[in-house]
Design a protein around this motif. Structure first.
Motif, PDB file in Angstrom:
ATOM      1  N   TYR A  15       0.819  -1.213   0.000  1.00  0.00           N
ATOM      2  CA  TYR A  15       0.000   0.000   0.000  1.00  0.00           C
ATOM      3  C   TYR A  15       0.854   1.266   0.000  1.00  0.00           C
ATOM      4  N   LYS A  16       1.980   1.247   0.696  1.00  0.00           N
ATOM      5  CA  LYS A  16       2.886   2.407   0.709  1.00  0.00           C
ATOM      6  C   LYS A  16       3.449   2.673  -0.672  1.00  0.00           C
ATOM      7  N   LYS A  17       3.799   1.615  -1.393  1.00  0.00           N
ATOM      8  CA  LYS A  17       4.320   1.775  -2.758  1.00  0.00           C
ATOM      9  C   LYS A  17       3.276   2.436  -3.647  1.00  0.00           C
ATOM     10  N   ILE A  18       2.045   1.994  -3.547  1.00  0.00           N
ATOM     11  CA  ILE A  18       0.969   2.575  -4.349  1.00  0.00           C
ATOM     12  C   ILE A  18       0.775   4.044  -3.992  1.00  0.00           C
ATOM     13  N   GLY A  19       0.699   4.350  -2.702  1.00  0.00           N
ATOM     14  CA  GLY A  19       0.506   5.732  -2.262  1.00  0.00           C
ATOM     15  C   GLY A  19       1.630   6.646  -2.717  1.00  0.00           C
ATOM     16  N   THR A  20       2.866   6.142  -2.614  1.00  0.00           N
ATOM     17  CA  THR A  20       4.030   6.915  -3.050  1.00  0.00           C
ATOM     18  C   THR A  20       3.959   7.197  -4.547  1.00  0.00           C
ATOM     19  N   ASN A  21       3.559   6.202  -5.317  1.00  0.00           N
ATOM     20  CA  ASN A  21       3.465   6.383  -6.767  1.00  0.00           C
ATOM     21  C   ASN A  21       2.334   7.330  -7.151  1.00  0.00           C
ATOM     22  N   VAL A  22       1.205   7.229  -6.476  1.00  0.00           N
ATOM     23  CA  VAL A  22       0.093   8.160  -6.748  1.00  0.00           C
ATOM     24  C   VAL A  22       0.557   9.586  -6.459  1.00  0.00           C
ATOM     25  N   ILE A  31      -1.190  18.329 -10.118  1.00  0.00           N
ATOM     26  CA  ILE A  31      -2.541  18.213  -9.573  1.00  0.00           C
ATOM     27  C   ILE A  31      -2.449  18.256  -8.047  1.00  0.00           C
ATOM     28  N   THR A  32      -3.279  19.078  -7.419  1.00  0.00           N
ATOM     29  CA  THR A  32      -3.288  19.150  -5.963  1.00  0.00           C
ATOM     30  C   THR A  32      -4.142  18.010  -5.395  1.00  0.00           C
ATOM     31  N   GLN A  33      -3.965  17.763  -4.111  1.00  0.00           N
ATOM     32  CA  GLN A  33      -4.801  16.754  -3.448  1.00  0.00           C
ATOM     33  C   GLN A  33      -6.272  17.155  -3.510  1.00  0.00           C
ATOM     34  N   MET A  34      -6.550  18.428  -3.365  1.00  0.00           N
ATOM     35  CA  MET A  34      -7.938  18.898  -3.429  1.00  0.00           C
ATOM     36  C   MET A  34      -8.522  18.676  -4.824  1.00  0.00           C
ATOM     37  N   GLN A  35      -7.766  18.997  -5.851  1.00  0.00           N
ATOM     38  CA  GLN A  35      -8.244  18.780  -7.217  1.00  0.00           C
ATOM     39  C   GLN A  35      -8.521  17.302  -7.470  1.00  0.00           C
ATOM     40  N   VAL A  45     -10.431  15.307   1.374  1.00  0.00           N
ATOM     41  CA  VAL A  45      -9.051  15.477   0.939  1.00  0.00           C
ATOM     42  C   VAL A  45      -8.112  14.796   1.934  1.00  0.00           C
ATOM     43  N   GLY A  46      -8.552  14.698   3.187  1.00  0.00           N
ATOM     44  CA  GLY A  46      -7.756  14.013   4.203  1.00  0.00           C
ATOM     45  C   GLY A  46      -7.526  12.555   3.860  1.00  0.00           C
ATOM     46  N   HIS A  47      -8.524  11.921   3.259  1.00  0.00           N
ATOM     47  CA  HIS A  47      -8.360  10.520   2.857  1.00  0.00           C
ATOM     48  C   HIS A  47      -7.260  10.389   1.809  1.00  0.00           C
ATOM     49  N   ILE A  48      -7.251  11.292   0.839  1.00  0.00           N
ATOM     50  CA  ILE A  48      -6.223  11.262  -0.201  1.00  0.00           C
ATOM     51  C   ILE A  48      -4.847  11.440   0.433  1.00  0.00           C
ATOM     52  N   ALA A  49      -4.722  12.416   1.314  1.00  0.00           N
ATOM     53  CA  ALA A  49      -3.441  12.674   1.974  1.00  0.00           C
ATOM     54  C   ALA A  49      -2.980  11.461   2.773  1.00  0.00           C
ATOM     55  N   LYS A  50      -3.883  10.876   3.532  1.00  0.00           N
ATOM     56  CA  LYS A  50      -3.526   9.708   4.353  1.00  0.00           C
ATOM     57  C   LYS A  50      -3.232   8.489   3.494  1.00  0.00           C
ATOM     58  N   LYS A  58      -5.301   3.953   6.103  1.00  0.00           N
ATOM     59  CA  LYS A  58      -5.972   4.416   4.882  1.00  0.00           C
ATOM     60  C   LYS A  58      -5.152   4.015   3.661  1.00  0.00           C
ATOM     61  N   HIS A  59      -5.847   3.574   2.633  1.00  0.00           N
ATOM     62  CA  HIS A  59      -5.205   3.281   1.356  1.00  0.00           C
ATOM     63  C   HIS A  59      -6.248   3.395   0.256  1.00  0.00           C
ATOM     64  N   PHE A  60      -5.771   3.446  -0.964  1.00  0.00           N
ATOM     65  CA  PHE A  60      -6.663   3.588  -2.106  1.00  0.00           C
ATOM     66  C   PHE A  60      -7.311   2.241  -2.419  1.00  0.00           C
ATOM     67  N   ASN A  61      -8.591   2.275  -2.768  1.00  0.00           N
ATOM     68  CA  ASN A  61      -9.237   1.044  -3.222  1.00  0.00           C
ATOM     69  C   ASN A  61      -9.135   0.984  -4.747  1.00  0.00           C
TER      70      ASN A  61
END
Length: 82
Positions: A15-22, A31-35, A45-50, A58-61
């Motif tokens: 999950y860390k690898k995916i988050g780092t790549n995103v 692109i900002t986290q808000m965008q 936006v907190g979910h995206i940041a986390k 938290k991780h992306f589904n």
């Protein structure tokens, strides 16, 4: 077929690898986290940041990764490699 036992550490690394790549690709695209939050129709936006940092469990589904890949015009595999 062998049944595998996956450690929490192994999954956390995945999950860390995916988050780092995103995060890396998002920044490369300017692109900002808000965008990104608004573009994938998410309410936090907190979910995206986390999820980018893999904090607090938290991780992306898969659906989020699909949408993010389409928005950033990249192959979803770009999030899984590197």
């Amino acid at each position: 077929m062998d049944i595998k036992d996956f450690s929490e550490e192994e999954l956390d690394t995945f999950y860390k690898k995916i988050g780092t790549n995103v995060k890396r690709i998002r920044k490369e695209k300017g692109i900002t986290q808000m965008q990104l939050t608004l573009a994938i129709n998410h309410n936090s936006v907190g979910h995206i940041a986390k999820a980018e940092l893999c904090k607090y469990g938290k991780h992306f589904n898969l659906e989020q990764l699909y949408k993010i890949a389409k928005i950033m015009n990249v192959d979803i595999n770009d999030f899984l490699s590197h």
